[in-house]
Design a protein around this motif. Structure first.
Motif, PDB file in Angstrom:
ATOM      1  N   LEU A  59      54.556 -32.333  27.406  1.00  0.00           N
ATOM      2  CA  LEU A  59      53.133 -32.325  27.275  1.00  0.00           C
ATOM      3  C   LEU A  59      52.224 -31.567  26.453  1.00  0.00           C
ATOM      4  N   LEU A  60      53.234 -30.345  25.865  1.00  0.00           N
ATOM      5  CA  LEU A  60      52.582 -29.723  24.891  1.00  0.00           C
ATOM      6  C   LEU A  60      52.540 -30.330  23.339  1.00  0.00           C
ATOM      7  N   SER A  61      53.374 -31.041  23.222  1.00  0.00           N
ATOM      8  CA  SER A  61      53.591 -31.735  22.078  1.00  0.00           C
ATOM      9  C   SER A  61      52.839 -33.149  21.954  1.00  0.00           C
ATOM     10  N   GLY A  62      52.324 -33.491  23.276  1.00  0.00           N
ATOM     11  CA  GLY A  62      51.299 -34.912  22.939  1.00  0.00           C
ATOM     12  C   GLY A  62      52.344 -36.037  23.295  1.00  0.00           C
ATOM     13  N   LYS A  63      53.681 -35.920  23.529  1.00  0.00           N
ATOM     14  CA  LYS A  63      54.268 -36.985  24.091  1.00  0.00           C
ATOM     15  C   LYS A  63      54.060 -37.504  25.283  1.00  0.00           C
ATOM     16  N   ARG A  64      53.515 -36.552  26.263  1.00  0.00           N
ATOM     17  CA  ARG A  64      53.153 -37.319  27.551  1.00  0.00           C
ATOM     18  C   ARG A  64      51.697 -36.830  27.677  1.00  0.00           C
ATOM     19  N   LEU A  65      50.863 -37.666  28.283  1.00  0.00           N
ATOM     20  CA  LEU A  65      49.506 -37.487  28.548  1.00  0.00           C
ATOM     21  C   LEU A  65      49.057 -36.458  29.677  1.00  0.00           C
ATOM     22  N   ALA A  66      48.564 -35.590  29.201  1.00  0.00           N
ATOM     23  CA  ALA A  66      48.022 -34.431  30.395  1.00  0.00           C
ATOM     24  C   ALA A  66      46.822 -34.918  30.821  1.00  0.00           C
ATOM     25  N   PRO A  67      46.345 -34.273  31.990  1.00  0.00           N
ATOM     26  CA  PRO A  67      45.103 -34.398  32.463  1.00  0.00           C
ATOM     27  C   PRO A  67      44.038 -33.701  31.372  1.00  0.00           C
ATOM     28  N   ALA A  68      42.999 -34.553  31.501  1.00  0.00           N
ATOM     29  CA  ALA A  68      41.937 -33.869  30.333  1.00  0.00           C
ATOM     30  C   ALA A  68      41.630 -32.360  30.577  1.00  0.00           C
ATOM     31  N   GLN A  69      41.392 -31.800  29.711  1.00  0.00           N
ATOM     32  CA  GLN A  69      40.865 -30.208  29.534  1.00  0.00           C
ATOM     33  C   GLN A  69      41.974 -29.323  30.288  1.00  0.00           C
ATOM     34  N   THR A  70      43.377 -29.743  30.211  1.00  0.00           N
ATOM     35  CA  THR A  70      44.339 -28.796  30.648  1.00  0.00           C
ATOM     36  C   THR A  70      45.193 -28.312  29.559  1.00  0.00           C
ATOM     37  N   ILE A  71      45.191 -28.807  28.540  1.00  0.00           N
ATOM     38  CA  ILE A  71      45.884 -28.232  27.170  1.00  0.00           C
ATOM     39  C   ILE A  71      45.043 -28.230  26.078  1.00  0.00           C
ATOM     40  N   ILE A  73      45.583 -26.792  21.810  1.00  0.00           N
ATOM     41  CA  ILE A  73      46.501 -26.360  20.811  1.00  0.00           C
ATOM     42  C   ILE A  73      45.632 -26.062  19.522  1.00  0.00           C
ATOM     43  N   ALA A  74      45.038 -24.911  19.331  1.00  0.00           N
ATOM     44  CA  ALA A  74      44.400 -24.601  18.219  1.00  0.00           C
ATOM     45  C   ALA A  74      42.897 -25.098  18.678  1.00  0.00           C
ATOM     46  N   GLY A  75      42.589 -25.191  19.771  1.00  0.00           N
ATOM     47  CA  GLY A  75      41.383 -25.747  20.334  1.00  0.00           C
ATOM     48  C   GLY A  75      41.072 -26.993  20.614  1.00  0.00           C
ATOM     49  N   VAL A  76      42.327 -28.105  20.332  1.00  0.00           N
ATOM     50  CA  VAL A  76      42.184 -29.674  20.470  1.00  0.00           C
ATOM     51  C   VAL A  76      43.485 -29.890  21.513  1.00  0.00           C
ATOM     52  N   ASP A  77      42.978 -31.161  21.982  1.00  0.00           N
ATOM     53  CA  ASP A  77      44.045 -31.860  22.794  1.00  0.00           C
ATOM     54  C   ASP A  77      45.165 -32.379  21.994  1.00  0.00           C
ATOM     55  N   PRO A  78      46.181 -31.871  22.138  1.00  0.00           N
ATOM     56  CA  PRO A  78      47.456 -32.563  21.124  1.00  0.00           C
ATOM     57  C   PRO A  78      47.660 -34.101  21.457  1.00  0.00           C
ATOM     58  N   PHE A  79      47.418 -34.661  22.599  1.00  0.00           N
ATOM     59  CA  PHE A  79      47.595 -35.873  22.597  1.00  0.00           C
ATOM     60  C   PHE A  79      46.476 -36.811  22.055  1.00  0.00           C
ATOM     61  N   SER A  80      45.167 -36.726  22.321  1.00  0.00           N
ATOM     62  CA  SER A  80      44.208 -37.269  21.518  1.00  0.00           C
ATOM     63  C   SER A  80      43.903 -36.961  20.045  1.00  0.00           C
ATOM     64  N   ALA A  81      44.300 -35.849  19.738  1.00  0.00           N
ATOM     65  CA  ALA A  81      44.213 -35.547  18.141  1.00  0.00           C
ATOM     66  C   ALA A  81      45.362 -35.775  17.391  1.00  0.00           C
ATOM     67  N   GLY A  82      46.439 -36.324  17.785  1.00  0.00           N
ATOM     68  CA  GLY A  82      47.689 -36.592  17.144  1.00  0.00           C
ATOM     69  C   GLY A  82      48.594 -35.514  17.143  1.00  0.00           C
ATOM     70  N   LEU A  83      49.523 -35.575  16.309  1.00  0.00           N
ATOM     71  CA  LEU A  83      50.732 -34.390  16.285  1.00  0.00           C
ATOM     72  C   LEU A  83      50.635 -33.661  14.790  1.00  0.00           C
ATOM     73  N   GLU A  84      49.823 -33.721  14.038  1.00  0.00           N
ATOM     74  CA  GLU A  84      49.814 -33.125  12.732  1.00  0.00           C
ATOM     75  C   GLU A  84      50.074 -31.510  13.066  1.00  0.00           C
ATOM     76  N   GLY A  85      50.915 -31.026  12.373  1.00  0.00           N
ATOM     77  CA  GLY A  85      51.255 -29.573  12.442  1.00  0.00           C
ATOM     78  C   GLY A  85      51.937 -29.265  13.670  1.00  0.00           C
ATOM     79  N   VAL A  86      52.279 -30.115  14.481  1.00  0.00           N
ATOM     80  CA  VAL A  86      52.959 -29.994  15.919  1.00  0.00           C
ATOM     81  C   VAL A  86      54.353 -30.574  15.762  1.00  0.00           C
ATOM     82  N   THR A  87      55.548 -29.709  16.029  1.00  0.00           N
ATOM     83  CA  THR A  87      56.910 -30.381  15.902  1.00  0.00           C
ATOM     84  C   THR A  87      57.503 -30.213  17.073  1.00  0.00           C
ATOM     85  N   TYR A  88      57.992 -31.354  17.716  1.00  0.00           N
ATOM     86  CA  TYR A  88      58.912 -30.950  18.945  1.00  0.00           C
ATOM     87  C   TYR A  88      60.379 -31.437  18.659  1.00  0.00           C
TER      88      TYR A  88
END
Length: 289
Positions: A59-71, A73-88
């Motif tokens: 969920l932290l990596s954005g590989k699964r969709l978390a409920p809105a406003q729950t995660i 990373i650097a102020g943005v939702d990793p699922f909606s903002a993409g995975l740039e800078g995040v390595t899982y």
């Protein structure tokens, strides 16, 4: 989200607020999780098998969709903002069949950006003691894992999420690797969350601990809270960090009881409606409820 030149302590933070997650069959995987992990931190994610560690990392990596406003990373939702800078780096990554074929190591490293980041490539080859003459079908599991780690880490990252991927490394390789990761957080302010059951070489390494049990976080905080930064061996052969984790796991077992009495969704970590090992099967609707 790029933080390649940031000093320690100024990297991307991780904020989780009231996160609950259901699997596709409706069973509950995570329950009301809240965490605040500062930039530049090195967090150990501790818990028994089935505690929910892999689900949280995905969920932290954005590989699964978390409920809105729950995660955030650097102020943005990793699922909606993409995975740039995040390595899982997790189970499905290390099971990639290409690393068992008759292919040369330099070709694999260049295929994931080695020629664009030659200094990082060469540093990882040195740290992980990789022989560039290896053919991947003819090496041991431990040697193969070293190449996989180099492949996954050549491109600079700001957030690194590790799910028990050092199990095949020997003691020296693991020690060198953990030292390199520490340097990444101290030089660049990068942030690491590492789920592991192996505590060798980890005394003094983490800055934070997160203790998970049955899909929830029982407690978390900076290492100073647990007085486990320095080593002290006893008759059990464990460090103080090891003794703390052992105590937690014993308490978790007593609270949980036999697994066949659970009736929870905690055994669903690697499942989907497609069957076992359903990585990549999640849809945009997965976990909304």
């Amino acid at each position: 989200m790029s933080n390649q030149d940031s000093p320690a302590g100024t990297g991307p933070d991780i904020n989780v607020t009231g996160l609950s997650y259901k699997f596709q069959d409706g069973s509950l995987g995570l329950r009301d999780i809240s965490l605040e992990l500062p930039g530049g931190s090195r967090t150990l994610l501790i818990g028994a098998n089935g505690a929910g560690k892999t689900t949280l990392l995905r969920l932290l990596s954005g590989k699964r969709l978390a409920p809105a406003q729950t995660i955030r990373i650097a102020g943005v939702d990793p699922f909606s903002a993409g995975l740039e800078g995040v390595t899982y780096l997790g189970l499905e990554w290390v099971l990639n069949p290409i690393v068992r074929t008759d292919i040369a190591v330099p070709i694999l490293l260049d295929s994931v950006g080695g020629s664009y980041y030659p200094d990082r490539r060469d540093e990882l080859v040195r740290i992980l003691d990789i022989d560039l003459r290896w053919r991947m079908h003819a090496v041991s599991d431990g040697e193969r894992r070293r190449v996989q780690l180099a492949m996954g880490l050549i491109r600079p990252w700001d957030i690194l999420l590790l799910d028990e991927i050092t199990v095949d490394l020997d003691l020296l390789s693991r020690s060198n690797f953990l030292g390199w990761l520490r340097g990444e957080t101290e030089r660049r302010g990068a942030t690491i969350v590492y789920a592991t059951h192996i505590l060798d070489n980890l005394v003094g390494w983490p800055t934070h601990l997160v203790h998970m049990h049955l899909g929830r976080v029982k407690e978390w905080g900076a290492m100073a809270k647990y007085d486990a930064e320095t080593d002290s061996y006893n008759r059990s052969g464990n460090s103080r960090l090891g003794e703390l984790v052992l105590k937690w796991l014993k308490e978790d077992l007593a609270e949980r009881g036999p697994r066949n009495r659970l009736g929870t969704g905690e055994d669903k970590t690697y499942e989907s409606l497609e069957g076992l090992g359903g990585y990549g099967q999640e849809t945009k609707d997965d976990g909304k409820e």
